[in-house]
Design a protein around this motif. Sequence first.
Motif, PDB file in Angstrom:
ATOM      1  N   SER A  14      33.832  48.624  42.975  1.00  0.00           N
ATOM      2  CA  SER A  14      32.912  48.443  42.111  1.00  0.00           C
ATOM      3  C   SER A  14      33.583  47.232  41.039  1.00  0.00           C
ATOM      4  CB  SER A  14      32.873  49.735  41.177  1.00  0.00           C
ATOM      5  OG  SER A  14      33.922  50.252  40.576  1.00  0.00           O
ATOM      6  N   HIS A  15      34.652  46.591  41.517  1.00  0.00           N
ATOM      7  CA  HIS A  15      35.214  45.547  41.021  1.00  0.00           C
ATOM      8  C   HIS A  15      35.731  45.851  39.587  1.00  0.00           C
ATOM      9  CE1 HIS A  15      33.912  42.623  43.974  1.00  0.00           C
ATOM     10  NE2 HIS A  15      32.870  43.493  44.163  1.00  0.00           N
ATOM     11  N   ARG A  16      36.243  47.154  39.315  1.00  0.00           N
ATOM     12  CA  ARG A  16      36.644  47.449  38.072  1.00  0.00           C
ATOM     13  C   ARG A  16      38.508  47.594  38.181  1.00  0.00           C
ATOM     14  NH1 ARG A  16      34.145  52.949  36.803  1.00  0.00           N
ATOM     15  NH2 ARG A  16      35.761  52.937  35.068  1.00  0.00           N
ATOM     16  N   LEU A  17      38.769  47.466  39.419  1.00  0.00           N
ATOM     17  CA  LEU A  17      40.217  47.003  39.658  1.00  0.00           C
ATOM     18  C   LEU A  17      40.401  45.844  40.175  1.00  0.00           C
ATOM     19  CD1 LEU A  17      43.079  48.416  39.515  1.00  0.00           C
ATOM     20  CD2 LEU A  17      42.633  49.807  41.501  1.00  0.00           C
ATOM     21  N   LEU A  18      41.277  44.956  39.826  1.00  0.00           N
ATOM     22  CA  LEU A  18      41.387  43.793  40.349  1.00  0.00           C
ATOM     23  C   LEU A  18      42.853  43.669  40.729  1.00  0.00           C
ATOM     24  CD1 LEU A  18      40.461  40.636  41.143  1.00  0.00           C
ATOM     25  CD2 LEU A  18      40.802  40.028  38.708  1.00  0.00           C
ATOM     26  N   THR A  19      43.045  43.254  41.988  1.00  0.00           N
ATOM     27  CA  THR A  19      44.479  42.888  42.270  1.00  0.00           C
ATOM     28  C   THR A  19      44.709  41.442  42.462  1.00  0.00           C
ATOM     29  OG1 THR A  19      44.180  43.721  44.485  1.00  0.00           O
ATOM     30  CG2 THR A  19      44.791  45.326  43.257  1.00  0.00           C
ATOM     31  N   VAL A  20      45.809  40.888  42.012  1.00  0.00           N
ATOM     32  CA  VAL A  20      45.847  39.500  42.256  1.00  0.00           C
ATOM     33  C   VAL A  20      47.316  39.109  42.393  1.00  0.00           C
ATOM     34  CG1 VAL A  20      43.815  38.716  41.005  1.00  0.00           C
ATOM     35  CG2 VAL A  20      46.402  38.914  39.760  1.00  0.00           C
ATOM     36  N   ARG A  21      47.642  38.247  42.993  1.00  0.00           N
ATOM     37  CA  ARG A  21      48.967  37.601  43.044  1.00  0.00           C
ATOM     38  C   ARG A  21      49.021  36.244  42.440  1.00  0.00           C
ATOM     39  NH1 ARG A  21      51.022  37.616  49.350  1.00  0.00           N
ATOM     40  NH2 ARG A  21      49.194  36.211  49.312  1.00  0.00           N
ATOM     41  N   VAL A  22      50.134  36.070  41.558  1.00  0.00           N
ATOM     42  CA  VAL A  22      50.035  34.877  40.543  1.00  0.00           C
ATOM     43  C   VAL A  22      51.293  34.280  41.186  1.00  0.00           C
ATOM     44  CG1 VAL A  22      49.859  33.796  38.339  1.00  0.00           C
ATOM     45  CG2 VAL A  22      48.460  35.573  39.062  1.00  0.00           C
ATOM     46  N   ILE A  23      51.536  32.835  41.384  1.00  0.00           N
ATOM     47  CA  ILE A  23      52.708  32.123  41.272  1.00  0.00           C
ATOM     48  C   ILE A  23      53.189  31.516  40.046  1.00  0.00           C
ATOM     49  CG2 ILE A  23      54.160  30.461  42.574  1.00  0.00           C
ATOM     50  CD1 ILE A  23      53.123  32.734  44.471  1.00  0.00           C
ATOM     51  N   LEU A  62      44.965  45.010  37.685  1.00  0.00           N
ATOM     52  CA  LEU A  62      44.126  44.766  36.457  1.00  0.00           C
ATOM     53  C   LEU A  62      43.064  45.985  36.547  1.00  0.00           C
ATOM     54  CD1 LEU A  62      44.196  40.806  36.233  1.00  0.00           C
ATOM     55  CD2 LEU A  62      46.182  42.449  35.564  1.00  0.00           C
ATOM     56  N   GLU A  63      42.988  46.391  35.255  1.00  0.00           N
ATOM     57  CA  GLU A  63      41.541  47.283  35.136  1.00  0.00           C
ATOM     58  C   GLU A  63      40.709  46.368  34.448  1.00  0.00           C
ATOM     59  OE1 GLU A  63      40.282  51.378  32.785  1.00  0.00           O
ATOM     60  OE2 GLU A  63      42.017  50.518  32.001  1.00  0.00           O
ATOM     61  N   THR A  64      39.501  46.402  34.868  1.00  0.00           N
ATOM     62  CA  THR A  64      38.386  45.267  34.411  1.00  0.00           C
ATOM     63  C   THR A  64      37.243  45.894  34.070  1.00  0.00           C
ATOM     64  OG1 THR A  64      37.295  44.721  36.409  1.00  0.00           O
ATOM     65  CG2 THR A  64      39.324  43.528  35.956  1.00  0.00           C
ATOM     66  N   LYS A  65      36.329  45.321  33.675  1.00  0.00           N
ATOM     67  CA  LYS A  65      35.031  45.867  33.030  1.00  0.00           C
ATOM     68  C   LYS A  65      33.988  45.891  34.289  1.00  0.00           C
ATOM     69  CE  LYS A  65      35.681  44.468  28.304  1.00  0.00           C
ATOM     70  NZ  LYS A  65      35.121  43.706  27.120  1.00  0.00           N
ATOM     71  N   GLY A  66      34.220  44.950  35.391  1.00  0.00           N
ATOM     72  CA  GLY A  66      33.269  44.716  36.463  1.00  0.00           C
ATOM     73  C   GLY A  66      33.294  43.361  36.943  1.00  0.00           C
ATOM     74  N   PRO A  67      32.520  43.332  37.971  1.00  0.00           N
ATOM     75  CA  PRO A  67      32.354  41.806  38.703  1.00  0.00           C
ATOM     76  C   PRO A  67      32.367  40.871  37.741  1.00  0.00           C
ATOM     77  CG  PRO A  67      30.872  43.469  39.686  1.00  0.00           C
ATOM     78  CD  PRO A  67      31.156  43.974  38.367  1.00  0.00           C
ATOM     79  N   GLN A  68      31.688  40.573  36.543  1.00  0.00           N
ATOM     80  CA  GLN A  68      31.635  39.436  35.542  1.00  0.00           C
ATOM     81  C   GLN A  68      32.993  39.207  35.195  1.00  0.00           C
ATOM     82  OE1 GLN A  68      29.263  36.954  35.700  1.00  0.00           O
ATOM     83  NE2 GLN A  68      30.662  36.081  34.071  1.00  0.00           N
ATOM     84  N   GLY A  75      46.245  26.914  35.062  1.00  0.00           N
ATOM     85  CA  GLY A  75      46.963  26.236  35.873  1.00  0.00           C
ATOM     86  C   GLY A  75      47.651  27.059  36.720  1.00  0.00           C
ATOM     87  N   TYR A  76      47.464  28.336  36.778  1.00  0.00           N
ATOM     88  CA  TYR A  76      48.150  29.296  37.717  1.00  0.00           C
ATOM     89  C   TYR A  76      47.446  29.082  39.002  1.00  0.00           C
ATOM     90  CZ  TYR A  76      50.315  31.513  33.626  1.00  0.00           C
ATOM     91  OH  TYR A  76      51.142  31.558  32.320  1.00  0.00           O
ATOM     92  N   LEU A  77      48.521  29.411  39.963  1.00  0.00           N
ATOM     93  CA  LEU A  77      48.004  29.306  41.457  1.00  0.00           C
ATOM     94  C   LEU A  77      47.736  30.878  41.685  1.00  0.00           C
ATOM     95  CD1 LEU A  77      47.499  27.994  44.294  1.00  0.00           C
ATOM     96  CD2 LEU A  77      50.125  28.301  44.553  1.00  0.00           C
ATOM     97  N   VAL A  78      46.563  31.154  42.262  1.00  0.00           N
ATOM     98  CA  VAL A  78      46.034  32.776  42.294  1.00  0.00           C
ATOM     99  C   VAL A  78      45.524  32.925  43.505  1.00  0.00           C
ATOM    100  CG1 VAL A  78      44.753  34.500  41.436  1.00  0.00           C
ATOM    101  CG2 VAL A  78      45.341  32.746  39.880  1.00  0.00           C
ATOM    102  N   ASP A  79      46.257  34.000  44.270  1.00  0.00           N
ATOM    103  CA  ASP A  79      45.820  34.533  45.460  1.00  0.00           C
ATOM    104  C   ASP A  79      45.012  35.799  45.222  1.00  0.00           C
ATOM    105  OD1 ASP A  79      45.192  35.412  48.044  1.00  0.00           O
ATOM    106  OD2 ASP A  79      47.277  35.961  48.609  1.00  0.00           O
ATOM    107  N   ASN A  80      43.613  35.901  45.303  1.00  0.00           N
ATOM    108  CA  ASN A  80      42.897  36.844  44.641  1.00  0.00           C
ATOM    109  C   ASN A  80      42.694  38.067  45.734  1.00  0.00           C
ATOM    110  OD1 ASN A  80      41.967  35.803  42.105  1.00  0.00           O
ATOM    111  ND2 ASN A  80      40.745  34.369  43.272  1.00  0.00           N
ATOM    112  N   ARG A  81      43.030  39.273  45.595  1.00  0.00           N
ATOM    113  CA  ARG A  81      42.736  40.120  46.369  1.00  0.00           C
ATOM    114  C   ARG A  81      41.863  41.449  45.711  1.00  0.00           C
ATOM    115  NH1 ARG A  81      48.281  41.373  49.672  1.00  0.00           N
ATOM    116  NH2 ARG A  81      48.710  39.175  50.693  1.00  0.00           N
ATOM    117  N   VAL A  82      40.568  41.384  45.954  1.00  0.00           N
ATOM    118  CA  VAL A  82      39.885  42.321  45.315  1.00  0.00           C
ATOM    119  C   VAL A  82      39.365  43.676  46.009  1.00  0.00           C
ATOM    120  CG1 VAL A  82      37.350  42.859  44.256  1.00  0.00           C
ATOM    121  CG2 VAL A  82      38.587  40.612  44.343  1.00  0.00           C
TER     122      VAL A  82
END
Length: 402
Positions: free
Chosen positions: A322-331, A376-382, A395-402
């Motif tokens: 439901s895109h209320r949990l977002l996992t990311v990797r940030v360099i 990260l806990e989020t409110k949803g897709p938006q 300016g962060y380099l992000v590798d998104n993993r949803v």
Amino acid sequence: MISLSDIQAAQERLSGLIIRTPLVFSQTLSRMYGVRVFLKLENLQTTGSFKLRGSLNKIKLLPNASRTTGVVAASAGNHAQGVAYAASLAGIPATVVMPQWASLSKQLATEGYGGLVLRHGQDLTEALAKAQELADTGLTFIHPYDDPQIIAGQGTLGLEIMADLPEVETILIPVGGGGLAAGVALALKSIKPSVRIIGVQARLTPSAQAARETGRPVPVPSSATLADGINVTCLGQQTFPILQEYLDDLVLVSESEIADAVLLLLEKKKILCEGAGAVPAAALTQVLKDRNLGRRLVLLISGGNIDIPLLERVVQRGLINSHRLLTVRVILPDSPGSLGRLTTLLGQAGANILHLDHDRLGLDLPLKDTRVYLALETKGPQHCQEIRETLADAGYLVDNRV
């Protein structure tokens, strides 16, 4: 084939021995889907599922000779608990064969009700074969679904639904071997033929769909599914003709849809149910969401026996879906203040950090950099998209993993 009178007789037989589970109105689901949605909460039944109804009806009708030698059953868990509990009430020894993958909590619960648990086979078909071997030694076999007295016991649910909501227009019912769906459909259609009965099955084990397509029960491959209570590879010989006559439609739901439905019921209605019990809600929220289901709809929540460790994984998976949990990797630079600036930025973006882990040793990282894993806990897709854009703009380099 059983009749309405058989189900009515079963209801009298079970009176005072089972819970008459509530039928509750869901304001939230009704508002979401534009139909008055009611939930039949059989997860509140003694032993945590509808299975007690059929087991108790069957055991109450056993001859004295069978009561002396004992009973044997095969089950992934709910029928096991129903047989063990019903047998204990009657003072009868009970042996239950469970597949190797059967839920630990269901195994322990079955033993807690006095049943002797034997683990055998990779699916329910193999467990059934073992139980029938044991029946040849003198034990009375209690089939989990393909038995007229079992079907009649499960059908008492239909009588309760009709008594509590005679205006019901559609009911969504889980389908495994077909005992529950057959009994409830027969009861409801016998009283009110206009009621629409829609069966719901896990897409990974579509035995009812295969039977409907071929015109007879045929085996399908066994697959591990969150809906283990309906993980039955072949529809029953006695349930099939009843479903052919009374089932109006059958739909399939995916594993992610089942996980989302478990989370939805837990979060919105504070109802804890297992995967099999959640498949009607999964169908409503996905494959049937645009279907005309009438003005009054019942979801049959068939059971609530779910392992707590599994529930934790299901909730996590549901939040991700439901895109209320977002996992990311940030360099980011491995220097004082870098992590603080990142977490401050995420806080300003409204993200709640549930988990954070540092990786300085990745061979693909420059020595001056570090990688941070964030949940990260989020409110949803938006909100997820806004967080990604905030990180990119900074300016962060992000590798998104949803």
